[in-house]
Design a protein around this motif. Sequence first.
Motif, PDB file in Angstrom:
ATOM      1  N   ARG A 494      -4.770 -19.402  -5.944  1.00 30.53           N
ATOM      2  CA  ARG A 494      -5.796 -18.717  -5.135  1.00 30.53           C
ATOM      3  C   ARG A 494      -5.180 -17.532  -4.408  1.00 30.53           C
ATOM      4  N   ARG A 495      -5.981 -16.507  -4.287  1.00 29.51           N
ATOM      5  CA  ARG A 495      -5.497 -15.348  -3.540  1.00 29.51           C
ATOM      6  C   ARG A 495      -5.720 -15.523  -2.036  1.00 29.51           C
ATOM      7  N   GLU A 496      -4.874 -14.900  -1.266  1.00 26.45           N
ATOM      8  CA  GLU A 496      -5.098 -14.740   0.178  1.00 26.45           C
ATOM      9  C   GLU A 496      -6.412 -13.975   0.350  1.00 26.45           C
ATOM     10  N   THR A 497      -7.259 -14.452   1.266  1.00 24.84           N
ATOM     11  CA  THR A 497      -8.568 -13.799   1.397  1.00 24.84           C
ATOM     12  C   THR A 497      -8.700 -12.961   2.672  1.00 24.84           C
ATOM     13  N   ASP A 498      -7.652 -12.952   3.497  1.00 25.28           N
ATOM     14  CA  ASP A 498      -7.702 -12.089   4.677  1.00 25.28           C
ATOM     15  C   ASP A 498      -7.298 -10.673   4.293  1.00 25.28           C
ATOM     16  N   THR A 499      -7.743  -9.728   5.095  1.00 35.21           N
ATOM     17  CA  THR A 499      -7.337  -8.335   4.888  1.00 35.21           C
ATOM     18  C   THR A 499      -6.482  -7.888   6.075  1.00 35.21           C
ATOM     19  N   MET A 500      -5.910  -6.696   5.934  1.00 35.11           N
ATOM     20  CA  MET A 500      -4.976  -6.230   6.970  1.00 35.11           C
ATOM     21  C   MET A 500      -5.697  -5.494   8.100  1.00 35.11           C
ATOM     22  N   ASP A 501      -5.162  -5.643   9.275  1.00 34.45           N
ATOM     23  CA  ASP A 501      -5.551  -4.825  10.425  1.00 34.45           C
ATOM     24  C   ASP A 501      -5.494  -3.351  10.011  1.00 34.45           C
ATOM     25  N   THR A 502      -6.517  -2.589  10.393  1.00 33.46           N
ATOM     26  CA  THR A 502      -6.532  -1.178   9.973  1.00 33.46           C
ATOM     27  C   THR A 502      -5.483  -0.332  10.677  1.00 33.46           C
ATOM     28  N   PHE A 503      -4.883  -0.873  11.734  1.00 31.93           N
ATOM     29  CA  PHE A 503      -3.787  -0.127  12.353  1.00 31.93           C
ATOM     30  C   PHE A 503      -2.600   0.014  11.393  1.00 31.93           C
ATOM     31  N   MET A 504      -2.586  -0.873  10.391  1.00 28.29           N
ATOM     32  CA  MET A 504      -1.588  -0.780   9.335  1.00 28.29           C
ATOM     33  C   MET A 504      -1.769   0.555   8.589  1.00 28.29           C
ATOM     34  N   ASP A 505      -3.025   0.872   8.266  1.00 29.42           N
ATOM     35  CA  ASP A 505      -3.333   2.095   7.523  1.00 29.42           C
ATOM     36  C   ASP A 505      -2.849   3.327   8.279  1.00 29.42           C
ATOM     37  N   SER A 506      -3.099   3.322   9.587  1.00 26.96           N
ATOM     38  CA  SER A 506      -2.833   4.537  10.359  1.00 26.96           C
ATOM     39  C   SER A 506      -1.381   4.607  10.831  1.00 26.96           C
ATOM     40  N   SER A 507      -0.572   3.596  10.474  1.00 20.88           N
ATOM     41  CA  SER A 507       0.813   3.613  10.938  1.00 20.88           C
ATOM     42  C   SER A 507       1.706   4.559  10.141  1.00 20.88           C
ATOM     43  N   TRP A 508       1.269   4.922   8.952  1.00 18.08           N
ATOM     44  CA  TRP A 508       2.157   5.763   8.131  1.00 18.08           C
ATOM     45  C   TRP A 508       1.419   6.863   7.371  1.00 18.08           C
ATOM     46  N   TYR A 509       0.115   7.040   7.673  1.00 14.30           N
ATOM     47  CA  TYR A 509      -0.708   7.965   6.876  1.00 14.30           C
ATOM     48  C   TYR A 509      -0.158   9.386   6.830  1.00 14.30           C
ATOM     49  N   PHE A 510       0.486   9.809   7.917  1.00 13.48           N
ATOM     50  CA  PHE A 510       0.929  11.211   7.938  1.00 13.48           C
ATOM     51  C   PHE A 510       2.191  11.423   7.110  1.00 13.48           C
ATOM     52  N   TYR A 511       2.818  10.331   6.664  1.00 12.77           N
ATOM     53  CA  TYR A 511       3.900  10.456   5.681  1.00 12.77           C
ATOM     54  C   TYR A 511       3.296  10.701   4.297  1.00 12.77           C
ATOM     55  N   ARG A 512       2.160  10.062   4.080  1.00 15.76           N
ATOM     56  CA  ARG A 512       1.483  10.207   2.789  1.00 15.76           C
ATOM     57  C   ARG A 512       0.996  11.645   2.586  1.00 15.76           C
ATOM     58  N   TYR A 513       0.604  12.319   3.652  1.00 18.96           N
ATOM     59  CA  TYR A 513       0.162  13.712   3.539  1.00 18.96           C
ATOM     60  C   TYR A 513       1.234  14.585   2.873  1.00 18.96           C
ATOM     61  N   ALA A 514       2.492  14.214   3.073  1.00 17.18           N
ATOM     62  CA  ALA A 514       3.569  15.024   2.511  1.00 17.18           C
ATOM     63  C   ALA A 514       3.572  14.927   0.987  1.00 17.18           C
ATOM     64  N   ASP A 515       2.980  13.856   0.454  1.00 17.47           N
ATOM     65  CA  ASP A 515       3.031  13.608  -0.993  1.00 17.47           C
ATOM     66  C   ASP A 515       1.827  12.747  -1.363  1.00 17.47           C
ATOM     67  N   PRO A 516       0.619  13.304  -1.212  1.00 19.74           N
ATOM     68  CA  PRO A 516      -0.588  12.479  -1.185  1.00 19.74           C
ATOM     69  C   PRO A 516      -0.985  11.856  -2.517  1.00 19.74           C
ATOM     70  N   HIS A 517      -0.489  12.378  -3.632  1.00 13.32           N
ATOM     71  CA  HIS A 517      -0.987  11.869  -4.910  1.00 13.32           C
ATOM     72  C   HIS A 517       0.077  11.123  -5.702  1.00 13.32           C
ATOM     73  N   ASN A 518       1.150  10.763  -5.046  1.00 10.58           N
ATOM     74  CA  ASN A 518       2.233  10.044  -5.724  1.00 10.58           C
ATOM     75  C   ASN A 518       1.737   8.672  -6.166  1.00 10.58           C
ATOM     76  N   ASN A 519       1.881   8.343  -7.455  1.00  9.07           N
ATOM     77  CA  ASN A 519       1.450   7.006  -7.874  1.00  9.07           C
ATOM     78  C   ASN A 519       2.615   6.102  -8.270  1.00  9.07           C
ATOM     79  N   LYS A 520       3.827   6.560  -7.914  1.00 12.76           N
ATOM     80  CA  LYS A 520       5.015   5.742  -8.183  1.00 12.76           C
ATOM     81  C   LYS A 520       5.591   5.151  -6.898  1.00 12.76           C
ATOM     82  N   ALA A 521       5.285   5.787  -5.783  1.00 11.85           N
ATOM     83  CA  ALA A 521       5.878   5.390  -4.502  1.00 11.85           C
ATOM     84  C   ALA A 521       4.963   5.863  -3.383  1.00 11.85           C
ATOM     85  N   PRO A 522       5.147   5.298  -2.182  1.00  4.95           N
ATOM     86  CA  PRO A 522       4.301   5.776  -1.069  1.00  4.95           C
ATOM     87  C   PRO A 522       4.479   7.278  -0.837  1.00  4.95           C
TER      88      PRO A 522
END
Length: 834
Positions: A494-522
């Motif tokens: 069975r899969r875990e059915t909880d999801t992550m706190d959205t503060f997780m999303d906003s903790s590193w988003y501005f690193y992703r802006y540097a390379d927003p379409h990378n599909n091999k790594a963050p």
Amino acid sequence: MAEYDPQAIEKKWQARWNADHAFEADADPSKPKYYVLEMLPYPSGTLHMGHMRNYTIGDVTARFRRMQGLHVIHPMGWDAFGMPAENAAIQRGIHPREWTLTNIESFKRVLHKFGFSYDWRREISTCEPEYYHWNQWFFLRMLEKGIAYRKRSRLNWCTKCATVLANEQVIDGCCWRHEDTPVEPKVIEQWFLRITQYADELLEDLTQLESGWPERVLAMQRNWIGKSRGTRVRFAVDEFADTSIEVFTTRVDTIFGVSGLILAPEHPLLSKLVEGVADHAAIEENLQKLRRRLTRAADIATAEKEGFFTGRYAINPFNGEKVPIWVGNFVLLEYGTGAAMCVPAHDERDFEFATKYGMAIPIVIQPTEGTQLDPDRLIAAHVEYGELVNSGLYTGLTSEKAIEKMSCDAEARGFGKGETIFRLKDWGISRQRYWGTPIPIIYCEKCGMVPVPDKDLPVVLPPMAKFSGLGESPLASVPEFVNTTCPACGGPARRETDTMDTFMDSSWYFYRYADPHNNKAPFDPGLVRYWLPVDQYIGGIVHAILHLLYTRFFCKVMRDLGLVNHDEPVKRLFTQGLVLKGGTAMSKSKGNVVGAEDMADKFGCDTGRLYTLFAAPPEKDLEWSEQAIEGCSRFLQRVYRLVSKHADGLKNVQVGGGAATLLDSATPKEKVLLRKAHQVLRRVTHDFDARWHFNSAIALLMELVNEIHAQEPLEDGVRPEVAKEVFELLTLMLNPMVPHLSEELWEILGHSHETLAHAAWPKFVPALAAEDEVEIVVQIKGRVKGKIFVAAGLTKEELEKLAVTDSKISHLLEGQRIVKVIVVPDKLVNVVTA
RNA sequence: GCGGAAGUGGCGGAAUUGGCAGACGCGCCAGCCUUAGGAGCUGGUGGCCGAAAGGCCGUAGGGGUUCGAGUCCCUUCUUCCGCACCA
């Protein structure tokens, strides 16, 4: 003459910038970079003036830094997961995804309408698998490093959200979204991130931020981390050979004054302790009563202390004394060991408690100077450090020395040790919600908990049709999602059915802006090395603790994973004030929202931008005023009329040979204009660059416009070259704040081939700003008595002579004895008489 | 209670960091222009005394340093924000 038409002008230049890809920037190590970042919005409802103010401040900064020649990255994205989307689904039957995407479209339309200079190629949306893939990836890395872990814990449950809330989402004992709904305790298996492992570093590294972050944000973070040095001491329980109670104290020097131990009502040892005690039933009842704690913080702080004696005793390891074990409503299970020693004479709370219940109040600390404490006349606790009395072999030591020695002795004798504890708790990230990042974990009956292998990421959120808002995790009701095979043994799982706190999303988003379409790594570490850390972050004070602490934590984890090479993600932080209407922050529930789009339709976005910058300093709250915004609108109309009136005649005029040559054979009118323009330039540059005083920069530009106006008609006594220089300076200085109007003016002044997106910020010419005549204030004994106009640059002696011989001043000085004369060149003469 | 920020006209706020307090704008008053004005232009606008010239007072209160203080120091008060029975 054409009137200022903001709608037409704004549309025209936005189209031009888009066509030119004017604000796109790629990493280029040959150029000095500058990262301007505004906190990414949660796309809900309407984009209002509060958002607008945030992005305007960011845009002014981005445009100004570009003009200064920096290679600017200025991205925007969407914090797209979260509860309002799910609530919309529950209440109105719209799928969270549909609701979110619609809102994003609308937010994006408005941001385009305001001409913010974003590099839209870098846009991210946290609800897309391309993004949350990497949330899951980070989670797995943290699991490998022991930073992510699972434990049963008592958490805050909001009955309305039907979900667990983080400690930070509990305000006054109530849900942050439902201020009238008290949270309830609930014990559930939860995922945590071990942020406490970084507590010390998160605290220490705040010193690196002292020059770039607001003091109050640093203070709030320090407070939240809450470091305390103290001593852990174990008290054996009398008659229970195998049981002891640990307490934490910052004042081990007062331990000879202990008149009891006080346990939190939820303390795990309690049930064992009270078993078999006389009055057992009454004690159980008391316990139940105390456990029904008050939930509102205000009530808790003012609540009367309550407790009772358990019937058991503990042994003070320092002196062998038997002390009663109590339960008290003011002792917190979550802090320290959940038990405290009660030293009534030297702690305010203990004093109150002991007085109420008639406990002994032995004095063990005396002030080193002043009146000695009298046990018969003690009316309040003496909490200051002092000298130990009645403390066995420690008597006579100062508190400082005693704390050190007693901690060492406790350790040597095996019943305690010095310890540092933190108020900061580990970060619970499990949410019983649908609209978030699935936690990439599988539970197999044979293998137990198995992480989803990297190759199987992302674990995609399944489509879901019905949202009831009832029960715990919505994903648990989707069999296609829950039922899977174990990656380890291939058996059913069975899969875990909880999801992550959205503060997780906003903790590193501005690193992703540097390379927003990378599909091999963050992200590609090389790109991040170029663009990060953020040079200037701009957002609301509401994020002073949560988001900014989590993102600092994430940065350190990424560093320890070898992904980034810096310790802190954000060099400079600016927290802008709120936009108020009727004295309160704009919010949908208060019904006082001014939509940014409506405002732009009415006045034009340049006017709106100007108003939010002019009406208050950016860090202060701003009261929305229709009257005041009309004033800004008038100013821009005035500028437009003034420039366009002269533009035709100036179109083909060239200002050759540098602005300084204009000074040769300049008329008085020309001198006034050139001087004013360059004096304003000097101060506006300073206001933008170092002070963030956009409001006074605008005031200066208004002064310049007023001065040009005062020199009309310019045809009379002002060469076209001079007029053009002055108008161009005005246009360039306006550009970061009102870019559309500025572009239009630049064009009508004869620059049809270029835009100002990357124009150079004008260069200040001291010679042009210099006055050749200055007004000197003449004071007698510090009071202004007259003014004289003299050539600039006179010596102190010359100035003094001119001042005292001035007819008015000399008259006033008649018969007075001059003691001394203070002269500030080009400014003031102060004659001090006896 | 602890921590942070702040107190300047009718209002938002300036004062380039110790040198003319009130820039700039809003509002208000008067005048001009206009068929009209929620447009534009000109002038005025901290308080008190004075016809005027001018004088006195004035940056939350009190004290201090200084030739000179909104600005620096001490002290009291008030407001806002964050944390809050943290042992």
